[in-house]
Write an enzyme that holds these catalytic residues in place. Structure first.
Site, PDB file in Angstrom:
ATOM      1  N   HIS A 648       7.646 -16.429  20.370  1.00 47.93           N
ATOM      2  CA  HIS A 648       7.191 -17.040  19.093  1.00 47.93           C
ATOM      3  C   HIS A 648       5.982 -16.363  18.701  1.00 47.93           C
ATOM      4  O   HIS A 648       5.499 -16.709  17.668  1.00 47.93           O
ATOM      5  CB  HIS A 648       7.212 -18.535  19.156  1.00 47.93           C
ATOM      6  CG  HIS A 648       5.911 -19.205  19.913  1.00 47.93           C
ATOM      7  ND1 HIS A 648       6.018 -19.604  21.166  1.00 47.93           N
ATOM      8  CD2 HIS A 648       4.608 -19.346  19.695  1.00 47.93           C
ATOM      9  CE1 HIS A 648       5.190 -19.901  21.643  1.00 47.93           C
ATOM     10  NE2 HIS A 648       4.179 -19.931  20.850  1.00 47.93           N
ATOM     11  N   ASP A 702      12.301 -18.640  24.513  1.00 50.04           N
ATOM     12  CA  ASP A 702      11.058 -18.111  24.087  1.00 50.04           C
ATOM     13  C   ASP A 702      10.469 -17.005  25.002  1.00 50.04           C
ATOM     14  O   ASP A 702       9.450 -17.502  25.660  1.00 50.04           O
ATOM     15  CB  ASP A 702      10.390 -19.462  23.674  1.00 50.04           C
ATOM     16  CG  ASP A 702       9.166 -18.949  22.961  1.00 50.04           C
ATOM     17  OD1 ASP A 702       8.813 -18.108  22.532  1.00 50.04           O
ATOM     18  OD2 ASP A 702       8.286 -19.880  22.920  1.00 50.04           O
ATOM     19  N   GLY A 794      -3.567 -24.215  28.267  1.00 51.98           N
ATOM     20  CA  GLY A 794      -2.633 -22.978  28.085  1.00 51.98           C
ATOM     21  C   GLY A 794      -2.850 -22.117  26.549  1.00 51.98           C
ATOM     22  O   GLY A 794      -2.974 -22.633  25.607  1.00 51.98           O
ATOM     23  N   SER A 796      -0.357 -19.902  24.123  1.00 52.84           N
ATOM     24  CA  SER A 796       1.069 -19.435  24.206  1.00 52.84           C
ATOM     25  C   SER A 796       1.338 -17.989  24.760  1.00 52.84           C
ATOM     26  O   SER A 796       0.485 -17.254  24.447  1.00 52.84           O
ATOM     27  CB  SER A 796       1.574 -19.232  22.720  1.00 52.84           C
ATOM     28  OG  SER A 796       1.438 -20.560  21.980  1.00 52.84           O
ATOM     29  N   GLY A 797       2.402 -18.036  25.298  1.00 52.15           N
ATOM     30  CA  GLY A 797       2.690 -16.570  26.048  1.00 52.15           C
ATOM     31  C   GLY A 797       2.211 -16.398  27.257  1.00 52.15           C
ATOM     32  O   GLY A 797       2.568 -15.543  28.138  1.00 52.15           O
TER      33      GLY A 797
END
Ligand SMILES: *[C@@H]1O[C@H](CO)[C@@H](O)[C@H](O)[C@H]1NC(C)=O
Ligand SMILES: *[C@@H]1O[C@H](CO)[C@@H](O)[C@H](O)[C@H]1NC(C)=O
Ligand SMILES: *[C@@H]1O[C@H](CO)[C@@H](O)[C@H](O)[C@H]1NC(C)=O
Ligand SMILES: *[C@@H]1O[C@H](CO)[C@@H](O)[C@H](O)[C@H]1NC(C)=O
Ligand SMILES: [Ca+2]
Ligand SMILES: [Ca+2]
Length: 850
Positions: A648, A702, A794, A796-797
């Site tokens: 994403h 994802d 966190g 993303s990724g």
């Protein structure tokens, strides 16, 4: 022998002026060599050869000595200091060769002799005294030697322990010449037997006088090219100008973990007097956890003692002088107003010894005062937490001392208060940081919950399953929200800790009715089989999982749960890859294991709730920047060429072509955003490969891969994380780490320093129920473990890192997941959702070869 006639000091007449020499200090020899500059390696080699020869000679002598001589006497040395009140300091006293030094030293030694001669326990055994140095005050530092019959040692020790009284007595009673020196502040302590016993050690001695606007450096021998040498005692005598104190800042501190072997010890003195010891330190300190000390006067002694083995890179510290009472050391005063803050001198670094501060606080009339210490570290060896006889803080008459976890609150039922901070002459710590505010005596926690320990908490934190007060008082007598789990013992817990194998309630209520009966074994496919069927050689679960980890690793028929070696044989051990044991016949489970390790060492922080990572603690963490926007996503290094991130993150979004490699710049080795450093490497991308089945509505699959434009060089700050095999199991209940700067793809980074948080893997069935059936088998849920405020760590990724066994045992970190959704953050009461890396192992291999 009278030391006074032999040149004042135990300093030998050096036969040769090797600036690079090393001296040893054997029992019968008390020489030491004073030098100005660092030692060299030639000297060390010569020293080793001489050392070996002398050691064998001495062993012979000692055997003879102890076996054949009758009147065995042992040598005992005492070091100490005292202030000479009727002398004025002269610059020449710093130079032990000067006639002024020699004259005063002689007088001191003569008076010491007189004092000892009046004490029956000491007079008979006294050998001599020597003055080591003088400093402003005038303070004399001396060494006294006795030859004591074995058996009398304790009597001599106890007489010397009250040296101050001996001196007082002598000064009161004697018919003293008019020009006699007057001593005050007398302290004395035995010299460790290590330095005078039959052990021979290398001995280095440096002196350094710091001047204004000058920063000196001290380093362990060989630093940074070679580890420090074994069996060495090194001391640095540091001086500053009158009216200044010494500031010592370590920028590298890397010693053996056990202080019994190697340690650095600091003294608020020029000689090693126990009652002036400031701190004993060993192990490793990260540059982001700095060690910085202040002396109380213009002298400091730094010593480094090393054992015979296990030598590490060593230390480097900067020495400067700061005005006594100057910036950072100021403390105390009057604070008037409804709120305010104060802290110990030099906070968050170590406060100086022998310091007192007093704050007078006044809030508006009619109010009370609430004082909250956000950090409280006043640890001192031998300090009793109740009496607080050493370093302490007093809120009016209530004394606080020791090391406190979490926040500490004190309520004063008046609108004025006096806070005193006292540090005694020995041992220092990092101190405290405090705020105060006016409170209403009838409602001390307006619109908040008052904990038993007087802290105020947000009402939302009451009965939410987290111990926010620190004393559990917010979690007692709860009526649980229906969305929470009601433990039998009255506690409420977040539903997602149910059936994860960890007893969160304390009475195991959260782990009842979780699938299998007590005498049953839970298979990986969630089937239950009788425990006695485990490891009986037959597949009872149906997926073979009851026959895994049955002691001896053997090959077994291949199925979904068995690990497949390169030679296509399967073995019955769970998670065999890179665990340090060769399990496959062809050794392939231990191939390509150059991953998942931190090259630097980390110690658990004493500061609870601190969520900043240390530099190099997560060297696989990548910050993905969009040119012109800055940091937008996280990623993980899996090889010199490849990164793993979330799909994403790389979906086009109107104007910005996130799917295009040229949009991105990968920043590796970053600790603090927008702070360039030697460790940081910035690279463009060659290609971006999102998972072909990524579903933008459900966030299924994802995950994405990024190829760097060129290979990255690994360093202490850039390392790959291990990829788990497809069969690798991360059981629910396992504690893992998430890291990031708290950014979402849309926003910029929220934190500038990399943040870390511990999360626990949530039972997939439970998570799917809590998340209304949105969880697929390619998703993994984890919930935040720490209490306190919401943590949003966190990106993303970014990685969900799982440490297979403690790092100190060589444990490696595996990439269990990739931060996917659930706000990209781990919120309390809301699980974070991660892409399950094991499900994509084949795809990653196919695309990257890793
Ligand atoms: C003291 O004198 C000796 C020999 O004269 C010399 O080698 C040494 O460097 C001097 N020390 C100091 C501190 O000046
Ligand atoms: C001390 O604590 C206050 C409030 O908790 C904080 O804002 C401040 O930054 C702290 N100071 C230091 C030097 O850590
Ligand atoms: C109870 O749970 C609901 C739904 O999750 C939530 O909106 C509410 O704030 C919770 N109440 C308390 C007291 O925690
Ligand atoms: C997860 O929880 C369910 C019940 O909700 C239970 O049947 C299952 O065994 C649990 N799984 C594990 C791995 O503990
Ligand atoms: Ca709570
Ligand atoms: Ca549990």
């Amino acid at each position: 022998m009278d030391y006074m006639d032999s040149g004042m000091r135990y300093t030998p007449k050096p036969d040769k002026d090797w600036d690079t020499s090393v001296q040893f200090l054997p029992a019968s020899d008390t020489k030491k060599l004073e030098k100005k500059k660092g030692p060299g390696r030639i000297g060390a080699v010569v020293g080793v050869v001489v050392f070996a020869a002398v050691l064998s000679l001495m062993t012979g002598l000692l055997v003879w000595h102890f076996h054949y001589r009758k009147d065995v006497r042992e040598k005992r040395m005492y070091t100490g200091s005292m202030r000479i009140t009727n002398q004025v300091f002269e610059q020449a006293y710093e130079n032990s060769n000067s006639t002024e030094f020699k004259a005063l030293a002689k007088q001191v030694a003569e008076q010491l002799k007189t004092i000892y001669s009046k004490t029956p326990q000491l007079a008979k055994y006294y050998v001599g005294s020597t003055v080591e140095a003088f400093s402003e005050g005038v303070v004399a530092y001396y060494l006294s030697e006795f030859k004591v019959p074995v058996g009398q040692a304790a009597a001599v020790d106890s007489a010397m322990a009250s040296m101050d009284k001996l001196v007082d007595k002598a000064q009161r009673t004697a018919h003293r010449p008019g020009n006699a020196l007057v001593f005050e502040d007398v302290v004395s302590s035995g010299v460790s037997s290590v330095f005078i016993s039959c052990f021979t050690i290398y001995f280095y001695d440096y002196t350094q006088h710091t001047r204004a606007n000058h920063i000196g450096t001290i380093t362990s021998p060989g630093f940074p090219n070679t580890p420090y040498p074994p069996n060495t005692y090194i001391q640095w005598q540091l001086r500053a100008d009158p009216g200044y104190v010494i500031k010592l800042d370590f920028d590298t501190f890397n010693l053996e973990e056990d202080c019994k072997n190697d340690f650095v010890k600091l003294y608020d003195s020029l000689v090693a007097i126990e009652s002036r010891a400031m701190e004993e330190i060993c192990g490793y300190y990260s540059p982001s956890d700095p060690l910085s000390f202040l002396s109380s006067r213009n002298v400091m002694l730094v010593t480094l003692v090393t054992s015979e083995k296990g030598n590490y890179p060593g230390i480097r510290a900067h020495v400067s002088q700061v005005q006594k009472g100057g910036a950072g050391m100021k403390c105390g005063g009057k604070i008037i107003g409804p709120q305010g803050a104060f802290m110990s001198p030099n906070f968050p670094n170590y406060y100086p010894p022998n310091t007192e501060c007093e704050w007078k606080i006044e809030v508006p009339a009619g109010k009370w005062i609430s004082v909250i210490f956000s950090k409280f570290l006043l640890f001192e060896p031998g300090q009793n937490g109740k009496d607080c006889t050493k370093d302490y803080v007093a809120v009016n008459s209530k004394k606080l001392c020791g090391e406190k976890v979490g926040q500490v609150a004190e309520t004063v039922s008046s609108n004025v208060a006096t806070i005193r901070f006292v540090s005694d002459r020995s041992f220092v710590d990092r101190g405290f940081n405090a705020t105060f505010k006016a409170i209403d005596s009838l409602d001390p926690c307006p619109k908040m919950f008052q904990c038993k320990n007087q802290l105020c908490m947000d009402l939302k934190l009451k009965c939410d399953g987290w111990n926010d007060c620190g004393d559990m008082s917010d979690e007692l007598n709860c009526k649980c929200n229906e969305s929470d789990l009601q433990c039998k013992n009255g506690l409420c817990k977040p539903m997602f800790w149910q059936c994860d194998g960890v007893n969160d309630c304390g009475d195991n209520t959260d782990e009842l009715n979780c699938g299998c009966k007590a005498d049953q074994f839970l298979c990986l496919n969630s089937a239950c089989v009788l425990k006695k069927k485990r490891c009986d050689g037959r597949d009872d679960c149906g997926d073979g999982s009851d026959e895994l980890d049955c002691g001896r690793t053997t090959s077994t028929p291949c199925n979904d749960v068995t690990y497949k070696c390169k030679n296509q044989m399967c073995i019955n051990k769970q998670n065999p890859e890179c665990d340090g044991t060769t399990d496959c016949a062809d050794g392939s489970d231990e191939e390509n294991c150059d991953c998942g390790q931190r090259l630097l060492r980390f110690k658990g922080s004493r500061i609870v709730g601190g969520q900043e990572a240390e530099q190099g603690e997560f060297p696989w963490q990548v910050s993905l920047h969009v040119k012109a926007y800055g940091h937008v996503c996280g990623a993980s290094v899996i090889s010199r060429r490849w990164l793993v991130t979330a799909a994403h993150c790389v979906q086009d979004d109107g104007k910005i072509k996130f799917s295009q490699p040229r949009t991105w710049e990968a920043h590796l080795g970053v600790h603090t955003q927008r702070m360039p450093g030697k460790a940081v490497v910035k690279l463009g991308l060659k290609q971006v490969i999102p998972h072909p089945y990524y579903n933008a509505y459900t966030y299924d699959n994802d995950i994405a891969l990024m190829e760097l434009a060129s290979d990255v060089a690994f360093s202490d700050y850039i390392q790959p994380i291990c990829l788990p095999a497809a069969q690798h199991v991360f059981p629910s209940g396992t504690t893992v780490s998430i890291t990031g700067w708290g950014a979402t793809r849309e926003g910029g980074s929220a934190a500038s320093v990399l943040q870390k948080a511990q999360v626990r893997i949530i039972n997939g069935t439970v998570c799917n129920r809590l998340m209304s059936n949105q969880i697929t088998s390619r998703m993994l849920c984890a919930g935040i473990l720490s209490g306190g405020v919401d943590a949003c760590q966190g990106d993303s990724g970014g990685p969900l890192s799982s440490l297979a066994s403690p790092a100190s045992e060589g444990g490696r970190s595996f990439l269990a997941g990739v931060v996917s959704w659930g706000d990209g953050c781990a919120r309390r009461n809301k699980p974070g959702i991660y892409s399950t890396v094991t499900k994509f192992r084949g795809w990653i291999k196919e695309k990257t070869g890793v």
